[in-house]
Design an enzyme around this catalytic site. Structure first.
Site, PDB file in Angstrom:
ATOM      1  N   ASP A 281       3.081   6.612  -1.136  1.00 28.74           N
ATOM      2  CA  ASP A 281       4.008   7.709  -1.438  1.00 28.74           C
ATOM      3  C   ASP A 281       3.480   8.530  -2.617  1.00 28.74           C
ATOM      4  OD1 ASP A 281       6.194   9.344  -1.288  1.00 28.74           O
ATOM      5  OD2 ASP A 281       7.599   7.929  -2.219  1.00 28.74           O
TER       6      ASP A 281
ATOM      7  N   SER B 163      12.925  12.178  -7.551  1.00 27.92           N
ATOM      8  CA  SER B 163      11.712  11.842  -6.809  1.00 27.92           C
ATOM      9  C   SER B 163      10.503  12.642  -7.273  1.00 27.92           C
ATOM     10  CB  SER B 163      11.923  12.110  -5.317  1.00 27.92           C
ATOM     11  OG  SER B 163      12.529  11.023  -4.686  1.00 27.92           O
TER      12      SER B 163
ATOM     13  N   HIS C 137       6.890  12.026  -0.144  1.00 26.38           N
ATOM     14  CA  HIS C 137       8.130  12.380   0.549  1.00 26.38           C
ATOM     15  C   HIS C 137       8.792  13.629  -0.038  1.00 26.38           C
ATOM     16  CE1 HIS C 137      10.186   9.810  -2.573  1.00 26.38           C
ATOM     17  NE2 HIS C 137      11.112  10.742  -2.442  1.00 26.38           N
TER      18      HIS C 137
END
EC number: 3.4.21.-
Length: 258
Positions: A110, A204, A65
């Site tokens: 992910d 992230s 992502h």
């Protein structure tokens, strides 16, 4: 409420999370300048928005992502204001996301591999981190780091990455806080049960390091960050070892475990 731990620079999502792009690990301390050799800053014209991990001189692993257009990667960075002499910047040459990833489910697979446009050189502040040869053990003390939020709600803009130690938890301790988690997402759950230490917005793609190996990738978590019984969710790198090695070896059609 849950939070994907990246600042997406797009429309409403940008307006919602824009203040979190430069925040840091909640409940941590400033990283020692010599402890994050493999940490990669992923940035664009608006600043740092994700992290990654150098796994060899030509490859970085991060969260799927975190994929974006026109980004660069900085290696050997510590302070945003004071450059290290050995900092290096690279562009992505190729990006690989699991071809069997469910595009409408952010938590599914992910993980993203990035091949650099040219290799980086090892230096005083740059060195790759090894992939795991076995799954991590529940109870392991693991290290998180990144340029994400130092506060769960209010905005803080420190100039250096922060680090913290957290524990690898049993999936049963995560499930009540995240009923949407499915086994096929192949994730790890890590944090402090009582709260207070966590990755957050802007972290992230960064590493979860257990026993000096890259075991997890920052993916997902509660909002506000650092809540009790809502630890962070990390992509389980061990489950993707075969895919990673296949891609690096040139088998670009390799698929991930379902």
């Amino acid at each position: 409420m849950v939070l994907i731990r990246v600042l997406a620079n797009l429309l409403i999502l940008q307006l919602s999370y824009a203040q979190k792009s430069s925040e840091l690990v909640v409940g941590g301390d400033e990283c020692n300048i010599n402890e994050h050799h493999s940490l990669v800053a992923i940035f664009n014209s608006t600043g740092f928005f994700c992290s990654g991990t150098l796994i060899n001189q030509e490859w970085v692993v991060t969260a799927a992502h975190c994929d974006s257009k026109n980004f660069k990667m900085k290696f050997g960075a510590h302070s945003k204001k004071l450059l290290n002499e050995d900092e290096q910047i690279r562009n992505p040459k190729e990006k690989f996301i699991c071809p069997n990833k469910k595009s409408n489910e952010i938590l599914d697979k992910d993980i993203m591999l990035i091949k650099l446009d040219s290799p980086v050189s090892n230096s005083a502040h740059i060195a790759p981190l090894s992939l795991p040869s076995s799954p991590p053990s529940v109870g392991s003390v693991c290290r998180i780091m990144g340029w994400g939020s130092t506060t769960p709600i209010e905005v803080t803009y420190p100039d250096v990455p922060y680090c913290a130690n957290i524990n690898l938890l049993d999936d049963a301790e995560c499930k009540p806080g995240y009923p949407e988690l499915l086994p096929e997402y192949r994730t790890l759950c890590a944090g402090i049960v009582q709260g207070g230490k966590d990755t957050c917005g802007g972290d992230s793609g960064g590493p979860l390091i257990c026993n000096e190996k890259l075991h997890g990738i920052v993916s997902y978590g509660g909002h506000p960050c650092g809540q009790s019984h809502k630890p962070g969710i990390y992509t389980n790198v061990f489950d993707y070892n075969d895919w990673i090695q296949s891609i690096i070896a040139g088998n670009t059609d390799a698929t991930c475990l379902s």
